[in-house]
Design a protein around this motif. Sequence first.
Motif, mmCIF file in Angstrom:
data_model
loop_
_atom_site.group_PDB
_atom_site.id
_atom_site.type_symbol
_atom_site.label_atom_id
_atom_site.label_comp_id
_atom_site.label_asym_id
_atom_site.label_seq_id
_atom_site.Cartn_x
_atom_site.Cartn_y
_atom_site.Cartn_z
ATOM 1 N N HIS A 141 0.846 -1.186 0.000
ATOM 2 C CA HIS A 141 0.000 0.000 0.000
ATOM 3 C C HIS A 141 0.890 1.249 0.000
ATOM 4 O O HIS A 141 2.027 1.235 0.486
ATOM 5 N N MET A 142 0.365 2.323 -0.532
ATOM 6 C CA MET A 142 1.114 3.578 -0.590
ATOM 7 C C MET A 142 1.056 4.257 0.777
ATOM 8 O O MET A 142 -0.016 4.498 1.320
ATOM 9 N N THR A 158 -2.483 5.757 4.640
ATOM 10 C CA THR A 158 -2.248 5.303 3.268
ATOM 11 C C THR A 158 -3.201 6.055 2.349
ATOM 12 O O THR A 158 -3.977 6.897 2.784
ATOM 13 N N GLY A 159 -3.133 5.739 1.077
ATOM 14 C CA GLY A 159 -4.035 6.389 0.145
ATOM 15 C C GLY A 159 -5.467 5.915 0.274
ATOM 16 O O GLY A 159 -6.370 6.500 -0.320
ATOM 17 N N GLU A 160 -5.695 4.857 1.046
ATOM 18 C CA GLU A 160 -7.036 4.279 1.169
ATOM 19 C C GLU A 160 -7.595 4.377 2.580
ATOM 20 O O GLU A 160 -8.777 4.636 2.761
ATOM 21 N N ASP A 161 -6.759 4.146 3.594
ATOM 22 C CA ASP A 161 -7.239 4.081 4.965
ATOM 23 C C ASP A 161 -6.225 4.693 5.924
ATOM 24 O O ASP A 161 -5.088 5.022 5.543
#
Length: 331
Positions: A141-142, A158-161
């Motif tokens: 993950h980023m 991260t870019g999502e969470d």
Amino acid sequence: RDVCRLGLKDKIGRVPNPLLAATQRREYPGGFGKDAKRRDRVKIPTSNAAVRPTDLPDSELLYGIAPVLAALNKGSREIYKLYYRSDNVGDVFHHKMEEILSKAREQGVQIRPISKEKLARAVANNIHQGVALKVSKTKNHMLLGLGQFKDGQYEVSTGEDVYVYESRRKYPLWVCLDRIQDQYNLGSIMRSALFFGADGIIVDYKEGCEPTPQVCKASAGAREFISCFSSQNMADLLGQAKENGWTVISTTARDAGNKPPSTPDCLAGLDSPAIVVLGNEGFGIREQIINSSSMNVHIPVRADTPEMFDSLNVGVAAALMLSAIRFAGES
């Protein structure tokens, strides 16, 4: 059958193979010659039909006792099939293999015995120790930021969470890898990071090594138990971490950077979260990162050595650096 029973031989003394002879004459169980029904012909599987590493979308083949056992124990991946050598003999079939088979049965994993040759082809002739596991792929993950450490916890964005982490040690410890490209070095660093209590690893998104099955094998399965993230801009990420109270430690040569380097002895007594940065096998850490670090540390040479041996393998350097870190209050 009559040929074999009568003991007839060819000119050099071999007993003819009736099935082979029938095949050469286009004889099939369903008839003879051109009018034979080819659908009745017995089909023998090809030598590579048993294991196809890519026959499932986003799947890969882990191999080796430690990686396979780690994946079964961790349970964070989808597990599709377990392959093991049907001709295991001697020290290859030991208690660890029995443990793997037992865990696979408990989890309802499909188990398939195959030959040594087929397994070797499936893993590109890498050392597999007689076992392989088809699992879902993992991806990094980023990583966008590491938050402030408070009450034993901190946020990982991260870019999502946004994840809430609890430190494994008194203060959080992370490892940042600037353009590390050798998969065996990455695996070695993962194992050391897990052993010395690091919470995660950051790799370069563009020039870093991917977490392949070879990395998992080199890490002895540690890849399954440690968080691994990617970063598109390490300098900005580390600068933001410094603002949030993290100490950024660059592992450098003696004359690198704009500040005099210290030795690993200075890493005893740290009283803040820490990020250890290690650089590319040939070029080291980028100058921008070195100059923005909290401190630069070099591992000193203890004796006269040829100039070409002026540094350690990055995997060895990582283990020495992580071993030297003692947070304040730790025994």
